[in-house]
Scaffold this active site. Structure first.
Site, PDB file in Angstrom:
ATOM      1  N   LYS A  54       0.838  -1.210   0.000  1.00 21.30           N
ATOM      2  CA  LYS A  54       0.000   0.000   0.000  1.00 21.30           C
ATOM      3  C   LYS A  54       0.868   1.253   0.000  1.00 21.30           C
ATOM      4  O   LYS A  54       0.610   2.196  -0.756  1.00 21.30           O
ATOM      5  CB  LYS A  54      -0.933  -0.013   1.225  1.00 21.30           C
ATOM      6  CG  LYS A  54      -2.074  -1.002   1.082  1.00 21.30           C
ATOM      7  CD  LYS A  54      -2.892  -1.178   2.354  1.00 21.30           C
ATOM      8  CE  LYS A  54      -3.865  -2.346   2.151  1.00 21.30           C
ATOM      9  NZ  LYS A  54      -4.835  -2.541   3.211  1.00 21.30           N
ATOM     10  N   GLN A  98      -5.039  -1.603   9.341  1.00 23.39           N
ATOM     11  CA  GLN A  98      -4.940  -2.927   8.728  1.00 23.39           C
ATOM     12  C   GLN A  98      -5.562  -3.988   9.631  1.00 23.39           C
ATOM     13  O   GLN A  98      -5.273  -4.052  10.831  1.00 23.39           O
ATOM     14  CB  GLN A  98      -3.456  -3.260   8.457  1.00 23.39           C
ATOM     15  CG  GLN A  98      -3.235  -4.526   7.673  1.00 23.39           C
ATOM     16  CD  GLN A  98      -3.775  -4.453   6.243  1.00 23.39           C
ATOM     17  OE1 GLN A  98      -3.786  -3.387   5.618  1.00 23.39           O
ATOM     18  NE2 GLN A  98      -4.230  -5.581   5.723  1.00 23.39           N
ATOM     19  N   ASP A 121     -11.497   2.828   3.702  1.00 24.56           N
ATOM     20  CA  ASP A 121     -11.819   1.394   3.712  1.00 24.56           C
ATOM     21  C   ASP A 121     -13.334   1.171   3.626  1.00 24.56           C
ATOM     22  O   ASP A 121     -13.782   0.059   3.334  1.00 24.56           O
ATOM     23  CB  ASP A 121     -11.320   0.762   5.023  1.00 24.56           C
ATOM     24  CG  ASP A 121     -10.162  -0.197   4.819  1.00 24.56           C
ATOM     25  OD1 ASP A 121     -10.005  -0.710   3.697  1.00 24.56           O
ATOM     26  OD2 ASP A 121      -9.436  -0.427   5.799  1.00 24.56           O
TER      27      ASP A 121
HETATM   28  N1  LIG Z   1      -8.107  -2.489   6.622  1.00 25.32           N
HETATM   29  C1  LIG Z   1      -8.156  -3.514   5.766  1.00 25.32           C
HETATM   30  N2  LIG Z   1      -7.688  -4.708   6.133  1.00 25.32           N
HETATM   31  C2  LIG Z   1      -7.744  -5.743   5.244  1.00 25.32           C
HETATM   32  C3  LIG Z   1      -8.260  -5.554   3.932  1.00 25.32           C
HETATM   33  C4  LIG Z   1      -8.767  -4.289   3.581  1.00 25.32           C
HETATM   34  O1  LIG Z   1      -9.287  -4.072   2.460  1.00 25.32           O
HETATM   35  N3  LIG Z   1      -8.677  -3.290   4.514  1.00 25.32           N
HETATM   36  N4  LIG Z   1      -8.241  -6.583   3.001  1.00 25.32           N
HETATM   37  C5  LIG Z   1      -7.431  -7.769   3.273  1.00 25.32           C
HETATM   38  C6  LIG Z   1      -5.982  -7.683   2.922  1.00 25.32           C
HETATM   39  N5  LIG Z   1      -5.604  -6.830   1.777  1.00 25.32           N
HETATM   40  C7  LIG Z   1      -5.521  -5.518   1.973  1.00 25.32           C
HETATM   41  O2  LIG Z   1      -5.427  -4.998   3.037  1.00 25.32           O
HETATM   42  C8  LIG Z   1      -5.156  -7.389   0.548  1.00 25.32           C
HETATM   43  C9  LIG Z   1      -5.272  -8.720   0.288  1.00 25.32           C
HETATM   44  C10 LIG Z   1      -4.745  -9.259  -0.887  1.00 25.32           C
HETATM   45  C11 LIG Z   1      -4.093  -8.478  -1.805  1.00 25.32           C
HETATM   46  C12 LIG Z   1      -3.454  -9.047  -3.025  1.00 25.32           C
HETATM   47  O3  LIG Z   1      -2.966  -8.320  -3.863  1.00 25.32           O
HETATM   48  N6  LIG Z   1      -3.366 -10.371  -3.134  1.00 25.32           N
HETATM   49  C13 LIG Z   1      -2.624 -11.033  -4.191  1.00 25.32           C
HETATM   50  C14 LIG Z   1      -1.846 -12.189  -3.591  1.00 25.32           C
HETATM   51  C15 LIG Z   1      -0.846 -11.708  -2.591  1.00 25.32           C
HETATM   52  C16 LIG Z   1      -0.180 -12.834  -1.824  1.00 25.32           C
HETATM   53  O4  LIG Z   1       0.623 -13.542  -2.409  1.00 25.32           O
HETATM   54  O5  LIG Z   1      -0.468 -12.964  -0.624  1.00 25.32           O
HETATM   55  C17 LIG Z   1      -3.561 -11.600  -5.239  1.00 25.32           C
HETATM   56  O6  LIG Z   1      -4.668 -12.026  -4.872  1.00 25.32           O
HETATM   57  O7  LIG Z   1      -3.167 -11.617  -6.392  1.00 25.32           O
HETATM   58  C18 LIG Z   1      -3.981  -7.137  -1.537  1.00 25.32           C
HETATM   59  C19 LIG Z   1      -4.506  -6.604  -0.379  1.00 25.32           C
HETATM   60  C20 LIG Z   1      -7.513  -8.098   4.764  1.00 25.32           C
HETATM   61  N7  LIG Z   1      -7.269  -6.957   5.592  1.00 25.32           N
END
Ligand SMILES: Nc1nc2c(c(=O)[nH]1)N[C@@H](CN(C=O)c1ccc(C(=O)N[C@@H](CCC(=O)O)C(=O)O)cc1)CN2
Ligand SMILES: [Mg+2]
Length: 291
Positions: A54, A98, A121
């Site tokens: 981020k 987060q 968020d």
């Molecule tokens: N305050 C928040 N916490 C969390 C959120 C949120 O939107 N706000 N969402 C999730 C985690 N998350 C962002 O925070 C998030 C999850 C996954 C990805 C992502 O790019 N995933 C990749 C794989 C990455 C890996 O190898 O782990 C993909 O799917 O291609 C980005 C952001 C929970 N917490």
């Protein structure tokens, strides 16, 4: 495999580029860049990776990133004090705490403390209520990203049958509200739904956000359905979605991969929401639908 692959990674890159394009005009109008504050409590390895991404992508979009890393022993009072400080900081347009937080902290109380105008968020009950009643506010990033992928693939969603699997406040419930607002006929199902295949058999759109690896089977799907897989499950060191990809890809019309589908859209939509928050707070015009 006959389904078309929905490339969320490429779409997210395009969205981040459109956000970045808007930043110089905002800076010229206000004398500053939009600012996003991200708060990480503790050392959860996946959360640390997401927070680093981020920060990096915020800077790449020309925006200001404020990172706050707190120890796992941080008290509720200390975390609330930091949220208050960020609420009062004029350089901060968006605040993100987060999740998940360490178990001793009360997430609901923390989210409730965030100024709803900085709640990029979209987790504050004020913004959840605005989404549910069709008023402008902030929409949670993951379901917003799913909707963008769906509209990019299908165009107007009016009248389509949509099944959402999962009823979390972060994905399932806002997803159902967004699809309802787009005039889909929405069924909100979950892990305790009886006879899930019955509902899926009629679904033009399936959004799986149930948090169980390979939960949705290909033979349950309507041929040609568009399948959005929100799941990120770690199984034996590998990432698996909530949908049995191989089985679903032979029936669906289009499907998101894991990784590279919905995940990258989450951070791109966070940057989009931060840009929107900055413009709204400063009273600078922005065509929000064009981003
Ligand atoms: N305050 C928040 N916490 C969390 C959120 C949120 O939107 N706000 N969402 C999730 C985690 N998350 C962002 O925070 C998030 C999850 C996954 C990805 C992502 O790019 N995933 C990749 C794989 C990455 C890996 O190898 O782990 C993909 O799917 O291609 C980005 C952001 C929970 N917490
Ligand atoms: Mg999310």
């Amino acid at each position: 495999m006959s389904a078309e692959l929905i490339d969320g990674k490429a779409f997210a890159a395009g969205l981040r580029a459109r956000v970045a394009q808007q930043v110089p005009a905002f800076a010229a109008a206000t004398g500053r860049a939009p600012g996003l504050a991200v708060v990480l409590v503790g050392e959860d390895p996946a959360s640390a990776v997401y927070v680093r991404s981020k920060g990096k992508m915020t800077c790449e979009a020309g925006m200001e990133s404020f990172e706050h890393r707190l120890s796992a022993e941080t008290s509720q009072e200390e975390l609330i004090a930091l949220v208050d400080q960020l609420n009062a900081d004029p350089a901060v347009d968006g605040i993100l705490v987060q999740l998940p937080l360490p178990g001793h902290l009360d997430s609901e109380a923390v989210l409730l403390r965030i100024d709803p105008d900085k709640d990029v968020d979209g987790f504050h009950p004020f913004n959840a209520g605005r989404l549910a009643t069709g008023l402008p506010g902030f929409v949670p990033c993951t379901p917003l990203g799913c909707l963008m992928l769906l509209e990019d693939r299908l165009g107007d969603l009016t009248g389509l049958d949509a099944v959402v699997i999962g009823r979390s406040n972060i994905v399932g419930k806002p997803m159902a509200a967004l699809l309802t607002a787009k005039s889909c006929t929405v069924t909100l199902t979950h892990s305790r739904t009886r006879n899930l295949p019955h509902y899926l058999a009629h679904a033009d759109i399936v959004v799986a956000a149930v948090g169980r690896a390979d939960f949705v089977k290909g033979e349950w799907l309507k041929p040609g359905a568009t399948v959005i897989d929100v799941g990120i499950n770690r199984v034996d060191g590998a990432l698996r979605g909530d949908v049995d990809f191989a089985g679903a890809a032979s029936v669906a019309g289009a499907i998101t991969p894991v990784p590279g589908g919905v995940g990258p859209m989450t951070i791109a939509c966070l940057l989009r929401n931060t840009l929107v928050a900055a413009h709204r707070r400063e009273g600078v015009a922005l065509d929000e639908d064009s981003i």
